[in-house]
Design a protein around this motif. Structure first.
Motif, PDB file in Angstrom:
ATOM      1  N   LEU A 163      14.623   3.596 -44.746  1.00  0.00           N
ATOM      2  CA  LEU A 163      15.779   3.921 -43.918  1.00  0.00           C
ATOM      3  C   LEU A 163      15.481   3.665 -42.453  1.00  0.00           C
ATOM      4  O   LEU A 163      16.316   3.112 -41.730  1.00  0.00           O
ATOM      5  CB  LEU A 163      16.180   5.383 -44.145  1.00  0.00           C
ATOM      6  CG  LEU A 163      17.437   5.851 -43.403  1.00  0.00           C
ATOM      7  CD1 LEU A 163      18.654   5.047 -43.822  1.00  0.00           C
ATOM      8  CD2 LEU A 163      17.659   7.342 -43.677  1.00  0.00           C
ATOM      9  N   ASP A 164      14.292   4.023 -42.004  1.00  0.00           N
ATOM     10  CA  ASP A 164      13.902   3.793 -40.610  1.00  0.00           C
ATOM     11  C   ASP A 164      13.886   2.296 -40.284  1.00  0.00           C
ATOM     12  O   ASP A 164      14.266   1.888 -39.181  1.00  0.00           O
ATOM     13  CB  ASP A 164      12.517   4.386 -40.340  1.00  0.00           C
ATOM     14  CG  ASP A 164      12.462   5.868 -40.621  1.00  0.00           C
ATOM     15  OD1 ASP A 164      13.187   6.611 -39.955  1.00  0.00           O
ATOM     16  OD2 ASP A 164      11.701   6.266 -41.511  1.00  0.00           O
ATOM     17  N   VAL A 165      13.452   1.484 -41.247  1.00  0.00           N
ATOM     18  CA  VAL A 165      13.422   0.039 -41.049  1.00  0.00           C
ATOM     19  C   VAL A 165      14.832  -0.498 -40.837  1.00  0.00           C
ATOM     20  O   VAL A 165      15.086  -1.302 -39.931  1.00  0.00           O
ATOM     21  CB  VAL A 165      12.749  -0.664 -42.250  1.00  0.00           C
ATOM     22  CG1 VAL A 165      12.894  -2.187 -42.139  1.00  0.00           C
ATOM     23  CG2 VAL A 165      11.281  -0.278 -42.335  1.00  0.00           C
ATOM     24  N   HIS A 166      15.780  -0.051 -41.670  1.00  0.00           N
ATOM     25  CA  HIS A 166      17.164  -0.520 -41.549  1.00  0.00           C
ATOM     26  C   HIS A 166      17.781  -0.071 -40.219  1.00  0.00           C
ATOM     27  O   HIS A 166      18.505  -0.838 -39.571  1.00  0.00           O
ATOM     28  CB  HIS A 166      18.012  -0.001 -42.711  1.00  0.00           C
ATOM     29  CG  HIS A 166      17.640  -0.599 -44.038  1.00  0.00           C
ATOM     30  ND1 HIS A 166      17.395  -1.943 -44.204  1.00  0.00           N
ATOM     31  CD2 HIS A 166      17.495  -0.045 -45.264  1.00  0.00           C
ATOM     32  CE1 HIS A 166      17.109  -2.187 -45.477  1.00  0.00           C
ATOM     33  NE2 HIS A 166      17.157  -1.048 -46.127  1.00  0.00           N
ATOM     34  N   VAL A 167      17.518   1.160 -39.821  1.00  0.00           N
ATOM     35  CA  VAL A 167      18.044   1.656 -38.547  1.00  0.00           C
ATOM     36  C   VAL A 167      17.474   0.836 -37.397  1.00  0.00           C
ATOM     37  O   VAL A 167      18.196   0.441 -36.476  1.00  0.00           O
ATOM     38  CB  VAL A 167      17.718   3.156 -38.365  1.00  0.00           C
ATOM     39  CG1 VAL A 167      18.044   3.597 -36.939  1.00  0.00           C
ATOM     40  CG2 VAL A 167      18.506   3.992 -39.362  1.00  0.00           C
ATOM     41  N   SER A 168      16.179   0.561 -37.448  1.00  0.00           N
ATOM     42  CA  SER A 168      15.534  -0.232 -36.402  1.00  0.00           C
ATOM     43  C   SER A 168      16.148  -1.632 -36.324  1.00  0.00           C
ATOM     44  O   SER A 168      16.414  -2.141 -35.223  1.00  0.00           O
ATOM     45  CB  SER A 168      14.036  -0.334 -36.680  1.00  0.00           C
ATOM     46  OG  SER A 168      13.399  -1.155 -35.730  1.00  0.00           O
ATOM     47  N   ASN A 169      16.392  -2.252 -37.472  1.00  0.00           N
ATOM     48  CA  ASN A 169      16.983  -3.588 -37.490  1.00  0.00           C
ATOM     49  C   ASN A 169      18.393  -3.581 -36.909  1.00  0.00           C
ATOM     50  O   ASN A 169      18.784  -4.499 -36.172  1.00  0.00           O
ATOM     51  CB  ASN A 169      17.007  -4.130 -38.914  1.00  0.00           C
ATOM     52  CG  ASN A 169      15.625  -4.490 -39.422  1.00  0.00           C
ATOM     53  OD1 ASN A 169      14.703  -4.702 -38.634  1.00  0.00           O
ATOM     54  ND2 ASN A 169      15.466  -4.544 -40.723  1.00  0.00           N
ATOM     55  N   LEU A 170      19.165  -2.556 -37.233  1.00  0.00           N
ATOM     56  CA  LEU A 170      20.530  -2.457 -36.694  1.00  0.00           C
ATOM     57  C   LEU A 170      20.509  -2.285 -35.182  1.00  0.00           C
ATOM     58  O   LEU A 170      21.329  -2.859 -34.460  1.00  0.00           O
ATOM     59  CB  LEU A 170      21.276  -1.296 -37.349  1.00  0.00           C
ATOM     60  CG  LEU A 170      21.768  -1.523 -38.772  1.00  0.00           C
ATOM     61  CD1 LEU A 170      22.320  -0.227 -39.370  1.00  0.00           C
ATOM     62  CD2 LEU A 170      22.852  -2.605 -38.805  1.00  0.00           C
ATOM     63  N   ARG A 171      19.577  -1.508 -34.672  1.00  0.00           N
ATOM     64  CA  ARG A 171      19.477  -1.316 -33.227  1.00  0.00           C
ATOM     65  C   ARG A 171      19.109  -2.622 -32.528  1.00  0.00           C
ATOM     66  O   ARG A 171      19.613  -2.921 -31.446  1.00  0.00           O
ATOM     67  CB  ARG A 171      18.440  -0.231 -32.926  1.00  0.00           C
ATOM     68  CG  ARG A 171      18.947   1.187 -33.215  1.00  0.00           C
ATOM     69  CD  ARG A 171      17.841   2.203 -33.126  1.00  0.00           C
ATOM     70  NE  ARG A 171      18.368   3.570 -33.217  1.00  0.00           N
ATOM     71  CZ  ARG A 171      17.629   4.629 -33.504  1.00  0.00           C
ATOM     72  NH1 ARG A 171      16.322   4.486 -33.725  1.00  0.00           N
ATOM     73  NH2 ARG A 171      18.176   5.825 -33.578  1.00  0.00           N
ATOM     74  N   LYS A 172      18.234  -3.412 -33.151  1.00  0.00           N
ATOM     75  CA  LYS A 172      17.855  -4.695 -32.566  1.00  0.00           C
ATOM     76  C   LYS A 172      19.044  -5.658 -32.531  1.00  0.00           C
ATOM     77  O   LYS A 172      19.219  -6.406 -31.571  1.00  0.00           O
ATOM     78  CB  LYS A 172      16.711  -5.315 -33.365  1.00  0.00           C
ATOM     79  CG  LYS A 172      15.386  -4.585 -33.222  1.00  0.00           C
ATOM     80  CD  LYS A 172      14.321  -5.205 -34.126  1.00  0.00           C
ATOM     81  CE  LYS A 172      13.008  -4.437 -34.031  1.00  0.00           C
ATOM     82  NZ  LYS A 172      11.990  -4.980 -34.983  1.00  0.00           N
ATOM     83  N   LYS A 173      19.863  -5.636 -33.573  1.00  0.00           N
ATOM     84  CA  LYS A 173      20.969  -6.574 -33.678  1.00  0.00           C
ATOM     85  C   LYS A 173      22.209  -6.139 -32.913  1.00  0.00           C
ATOM     86  O   LYS A 173      22.962  -6.978 -32.399  1.00  0.00           O
ATOM     87  CB  LYS A 173      21.340  -6.774 -35.154  1.00  0.00           C
ATOM     88  CG  LYS A 173      20.276  -7.461 -35.983  1.00  0.00           C
ATOM     89  CD  LYS A 173      20.694  -7.590 -37.443  1.00  0.00           C
ATOM     90  CE  LYS A 173      19.618  -8.284 -38.271  1.00  0.00           C
ATOM     91  NZ  LYS A 173      20.025  -8.441 -39.702  1.00  0.00           N
ATOM     92  N   LEU A 174      22.429  -4.811 -32.825  1.00  0.00           N
ATOM     93  CA  LEU A 174      23.698  -4.322 -32.275  1.00  0.00           C
ATOM     94  C   LEU A 174      23.547  -3.457 -31.032  1.00  0.00           C
ATOM     95  O   LEU A 174      24.557  -3.062 -30.445  1.00  0.00           O
ATOM     96  CB  LEU A 174      24.442  -3.524 -33.359  1.00  0.00           C
ATOM     97  CG  LEU A 174      24.784  -4.309 -34.623  1.00  0.00           C
ATOM     98  CD1 LEU A 174      25.367  -3.374 -35.682  1.00  0.00           C
ATOM     99  CD2 LEU A 174      25.772  -5.431 -34.316  1.00  0.00           C
ATOM    100  N   GLY A 175      22.319  -3.173 -30.626  1.00  0.00           N
ATOM    101  CA  GLY A 175      22.121  -2.349 -29.439  1.00  0.00           C
ATOM    102  C   GLY A 175      21.381  -1.072 -29.771  1.00  0.00           C
ATOM    103  O   GLY A 175      21.714  -0.392 -30.741  1.00  0.00           O
ATOM    104  N   LYS A 176      20.404  -0.736 -28.958  1.00  0.00           N
ATOM    105  CA  LYS A 176      19.539   0.409 -29.257  1.00  0.00           C
ATOM    106  C   LYS A 176      20.250   1.743 -29.172  1.00  0.00           C
ATOM    107  O   LYS A 176      19.772   2.742 -29.729  1.00  0.00           O
ATOM    108  CB  LYS A 176      18.326   0.407 -28.326  1.00  0.00           C
ATOM    109  CG  LYS A 176      18.663   0.540 -26.847  1.00  0.00           C
ATOM    110  CD  LYS A 176      17.389   0.465 -25.997  1.00  0.00           C
ATOM    111  CE  LYS A 176      17.704   0.604 -24.509  1.00  0.00           C
ATOM    112  NZ  LYS A 176      18.260   1.913 -24.172  1.00  0.00           N
TER     113      LYS A 176
END
Length: 216
Positions: free
Chosen positions: A189-202
């Motif tokens: 779950l942390d990996v997916h959240v991190s990827n979303l922040r990189k793609k859409l904004g932290k």
């Protein structure tokens, strides 16, 4: 989103499971009414697809016994298209119907609509500042430019967006995003959240330490 498919026809059940998984859903399935009733009342689902004509325990009986315990949106699959049948289903707590044979795209669209309504969202477009989700097309844009997400990343973002302003626990997110056959890692779950922040904004997805995640 996690859904339950209850269908005694093995070929149709497998087809439905594959269809929903291709659309990014986490899917559990049951091959008869008794198994379906157990999973529906014991699991956590955003929606359920329930066949009417099954041996032993039919769809009506499953729905009647499940409704006092859960309010999961339920779409009934039936070969019968008579007014008394529709009235019976509505009185027992069905949320939608689809007559066999049906189009798979329509089934998926109806399930998405049920999930949106259950979350208090009537529209398929969700705006999160400069991020825009089209839940019917499963597309995400940032500042007008489409952003490619993996199916699991999209499902995570969509779930948080549908519950905007609410802190969603890690446990609930795991239950909603992974089905019973997933061998999920504790940090996935942390990996997916991190990827979303990189793609859409932290700052899009906020962390409430010890509680979970939320979007404002």
């Amino acid at each position: 989103m996690r859904i339950l498919v209850v269908e005694d026809d093995e070929l149709l059940r497998r087809t439905l499971v594959a269809t929903f998984r291709d659309e990014g859903f986490a899917v559990d399935d049951a091959e008869d009414g008794e198994e379906g009733l157990y999973k529906l009342t014991e699991g956590i689902y955003d929606a359920a697809v329930l066949d009417v004509m099954m041996p032993e325990l039919d769809g009506w009986q499953v729905l009647e016994q499940a409704r006092p315990k859960v309010d999961t949106p339920v779409l009934m699959l039936t070969a019968k298209d008579t007014v008394p049948d529709r009235i019976k289903g509505l009185n027992l707590g069905a949320d939608d119907y689809l007559i066999k044979p049906f189009d798979a795209d329509e089934l998926v669209a109806r399930i998405r609509a049920l999930v949106r309504r259950a979350s208090g969202q009537s529209q398929s477009i969700l705006n999160l500042h400069e991020v825009r989700l089209n839940t019917s097309m499963r597309k995400v844009e940032k500042a007008g430019t489409e952003v490619e997400l993996t199916p699991r990343e999209y499902s995570l973002l969509e779930y948080l967006a549908l519950h905007r302003g609410e802190v969603v626990s890690r446990t609930l997110l795991y239950e909603r995003l992974f089905d019973e056959n997933d061998d999920s890692l504790s940090n996935l779950l942390d990996v997916h959240v991190s990827n979303l922040r990189k793609k859409l904004g932290k700052d899009l997805i906020q962390t409430r330490r010890g509680h979970g995640y939320f979007v404002e």
